[in-house]
Scaffold this motif. Structure first.
Motif, short mmCIF file in Angstrom:
data_model
loop_
_atom_site.label_atom_id
_atom_site.label_comp_id
_atom_site.label_asym_id
_atom_site.label_seq_id
_atom_site.Cartn_x
_atom_site.Cartn_y
_atom_site.Cartn_z
N SER A 131 8.31 12.59 0.03
CA SER A 131 7.79 12.49 1.40
C SER A 131 6.27 12.60 1.40
CB SER A 131 8.43 13.54 2.31
OG SER A 131 8.17 14.84 1.85
N THR A 132 5.67 11.96 2.39
CA THR A 132 4.23 11.80 2.45
C THR A 132 3.51 13.15 2.57
OG1 THR A 132 4.73 9.78 3.66
CG2 THR A 132 2.42 10.43 3.57
N GLU A 133 4.09 14.07 3.33
CA GLU A 133 3.38 15.33 3.57
C GLU A 133 3.65 16.39 2.52
OE1 GLU A 133 2.12 15.63 8.08
OE2 GLU A 133 4.09 16.52 7.72
N ALA A 185 9.98 11.12 7.78
CA ALA A 185 9.85 9.69 7.44
C ALA A 185 8.44 9.21 7.81
CB ALA A 185 10.91 8.87 8.16
N HIS A 186 7.94 8.30 7.02
CA HIS A 186 6.58 7.78 7.22
C HIS A 186 6.46 7.08 8.58
CE1 HIS A 186 3.20 4.93 6.52
NE2 HIS A 186 2.70 6.01 5.94
N PHE A 187 5.25 7.11 9.14
CA PHE A 187 5.07 6.52 10.48
C PHE A 187 5.30 5.01 10.52
CE2 PHE A 187 0.74 7.29 8.68
CZ PHE A 187 0.29 5.98 8.57
N PRO A 192 3.98 -0.34 -6.21
CA PRO A 192 3.08 -0.33 -7.37
C PRO A 192 1.68 0.18 -7.03
CG PRO A 192 4.30 -2.39 -7.27
CD PRO A 192 4.61 -1.66 -6.00
N HIS A 193 1.20 -0.01 -5.79
CA HIS A 193 -0.19 0.39 -5.53
C HIS A 193 -0.35 1.89 -5.23
CE1 HIS A 193 -0.21 -0.84 -0.90
NE2 HIS A 193 0.30 0.36 -1.06
N LYS A 194 0.71 2.65 -5.48
CA LYS A 194 0.58 4.11 -5.40
C LYS A 194 0.62 4.63 -6.85
CE LYS A 194 1.98 4.60 -0.59
NZ LYS A 194 2.37 3.24 -0.15
N TYR A 195 1.71 5.34 -7.22
CA TYR A 195 1.75 5.86 -8.60
C TYR A 195 1.85 4.77 -9.66
CZ TYR A 195 1.70 10.89 -8.65
OH TYR A 195 1.30 12.18 -8.62
N VAL A 211 16.20 3.83 1.08
CA VAL A 211 15.45 4.93 0.45
C VAL A 211 13.98 4.54 0.43
CG1 VAL A 211 15.05 6.17 -1.71
CG2 VAL A 211 17.38 5.73 -0.94
N ASP A 212 13.15 5.40 0.99
CA ASP A 212 11.71 5.17 0.94
C ASP A 212 11.13 5.96 -0.23
OD1 ASP A 212 9.06 4.75 1.23
OD2 ASP A 212 8.88 5.58 3.25
N ALA A 213 11.00 5.25 -1.36
CA ALA A 213 10.37 5.84 -2.55
C ALA A 213 9.02 5.18 -2.78
CB ALA A 213 11.29 5.68 -3.76
N GLY A 273 2.62 -3.54 1.12
CA GLY A 273 2.61 -2.08 0.98
C GLY A 273 3.92 -1.50 1.45
N GLY A 274 3.97 -0.18 1.48
CA GLY A 274 5.19 0.50 1.90
C GLY A 274 5.53 0.22 3.36
N THR A 275 4.52 0.01 4.16
CA THR A 275 4.77 -0.26 5.58
C THR A 275 5.59 -1.54 5.73
OG1 THR A 275 2.77 0.89 6.25
CG2 THR A 275 3.68 -0.71 7.81
N GLU A 276 5.13 -2.61 5.11
CA GLU A 276 5.87 -3.87 5.23
C GLU A 276 7.28 -3.73 4.67
OE1 GLU A 276 4.07 -7.44 3.53
OE2 GLU A 276 5.98 -8.49 3.68
C1 LIG Z 1 6.69 7.68 1.77
C2 LIG Z 1 5.78 6.59 2.25
N1 LIG Z 1 6.30 5.47 2.75
C3 LIG Z 1 5.53 4.46 3.19
C4 LIG Z 1 4.15 4.54 3.14
C5 LIG Z 1 3.33 3.40 3.66
O1 LIG Z 1 2.74 2.74 2.62
P1 LIG Z 1 1.48 1.76 2.83
O2 LIG Z 1 0.36 2.62 3.30
O3 LIG Z 1 1.30 1.18 1.47
O4 LIG Z 1 1.87 0.74 3.84
C6 LIG Z 1 3.56 5.70 2.63
C7 LIG Z 1 2.11 5.82 2.58
O5 LIG Z 1 1.55 6.79 2.20
C8 LIG Z 1 4.39 6.75 2.18
O6 LIG Z 1 3.88 7.89 1.69
#
Ligand SMILES: Cc1ncc(COP(=O)(O)O)c(C=O)c1O
Length: 357
Positions: free
Chosen positions: A154-156, A106-108, A209-212, A179-181, A77-80
């Motif tokens: 951005s997430t929010e 930025a995402h947590f 891929p597991h988002k949009y 870049v966090d896309a 996922g995006g976190t990794e």
């Molecule tokens: C901009 C952004 N980066 C990273 C993440 C983390 O992605 P994941 O929950 O797939 O680890 C998210 C999750 O919503 C996000 O919105």
């Protein structure tokens, strides 16, 4: 006593998730490859080939200069992907007191990355429209900055940071730009935002891929402009036929890889373009309807709408079964994912109007 089979939730009332109903072909491919392990590519060769296709597909979306040779892999996922981007930049930076500069939007996952990797995370304020403020970023970087982070979606609030400006700031101090896309990456190719490898000196990029992308979970994506970014993550793997591994996880399901490839085969580019255009229309319509009811709305840039609704209204919507969430400052946020249809939004307003009476 026999328990009833548990059923997964329906997406009907899910308005704040960044995941969505997978494309049927992606679901089917994921099921077929469930018991494969791309973490051991010399044993699971078919899924290893598929992963190269997935990376090429993601690199095409992100306008990598040579998609067929792009470095990257399908993450959990995006976190990794974000953790690995920080790790790669840290490993390539001279000096031990490394810091990462990121906007507060930025995402947590960057907080996790900093903690796990022992780097300092410097978060800097946003401008008045929730984007990274280049002046604040410039003031925060120094020669120990290994990485500057820009968010493209951005997430929010769904905002796109000024990526070319951030890249220039990073370059000045010898830092790299990530870049966090994760969320925006499958929508941005159909906009005129500057966010990709083609738009700036982007070193690494997260695109999920597991988002949009309409692939089943777990399928994130990490891409790099140069092989060196991934090489910096590789560790020796003595008992595998392949000599090294750059991923954070070891064994991982091939479901994410196969699902991502099938989704991109089915939807790139026209299906994703249609989804992005429909989502943009719906987000504009939603913002207009909320404003017409007197709420303060943060105008959507990408298809995500935030609006200040009273706590009591928010709670009543949750009680009515709407899976909505709030920003850090309390606004209701609706993410117009592919499953969020106009008729779902109309049903949402029916409930909202009933609650307001
Ligand atoms: C901009 C952004 N980066 C990273 C993440 C983390 O992605 P994941 O929950 O797939 O680890 C998210 C999750 O919503 C996000 O919105």
């Amino acid at each position: 006593m026999q328990q009833p089979e548990p059923e997964p939730q329906s997406f009907d009332r899910v308005l704040s998730s960044m995941c969505t109903e997978p494309h049927p072909a992606a679901r089917e491919a994921a099921e077929r490859f469930l018991a494969t392990n791309p973490g051991d590519p010399a044993t699971y060769e078919t899924v290893a080939d598929l992963e190269r296709r997935a990376v090429k597909g993601l690199a095409t979306l992100a306008a990598h200069p040579t998609p067929a040779e792009a470095a990257g892999y399908v993450t959990s996922g995006g976190t990794e992907a974000n953790v690995q981007a920080v790790r790669s930049a840290r490993n390539r930076h001279d000096g031990s007191d490394v810091n990462v500069v990121a906007p507060t939007s930025a995402h947590f996952s960057f907080t996790k990355a900093a903690e796990v990797l022992g780097v300092e995370l410097r978060t800097v304020p946003l401008d008045d429209d929730y984007r990274a403020d280049p002046d604040a970023v410039a003031a925060a970087v120094d020669e120990d900055t290994a990485l500057v982070v820009g968010v493209a979606g951005s997430t929010e609030y769904g905002r796109v940071d000024p990526i070319p400006e951030l890249a220039a700031i990073a370059e000045e101090v010898g830092a790299r730009l990530h870049v966090d896309a994760a969320w925006g990456g499958f929508v941005l190719p159909f906009t005129d935002h500057a966010w990709s490898f083609a738009d700036a000196a982007v070193d690494t990029l997260t695109i999920d891929p597991h988002k949009y992308g309409q692939a089943p979970v777990p399928a994130g994506g990490l891409l790099a402009r140069e092989d060196a970014a991934l090489d910096a993550l590789a560790v020796d793997t003595p008992y595998l036929e392949t000599r090294s591994q750059a991923t954070l996880t070891g064994t991982r399901s091939g479901a994410g890889v196969a699902g991502a490839v099938a989704a991109m085969d089915a939807l790139w580019p026209d299906g994703y373009r249609e989804a992005a255009e429909r989502a943009a229309d719906d987000a504009d319509w939603l913002a207009g309807e909320l404003a017409a009811r007197g709420y303060d709305v943060v105008e959507p840039e990408l298809p995500l709408v935030a609006a200040a609704v009273p706590d009591s209204t928010f709670s009543a919507l949750r009680d009515a079964g709407w899976k909505v969430s709030r920003t850090g400052t309390g606004e209701l946020r609706v993410v117009c994912m592919p499953h969020v249809t106009r008729s779902a939004l109309r049903a949402f307003f029916d409930d909202l109007d009933r609650i307001r009476r």
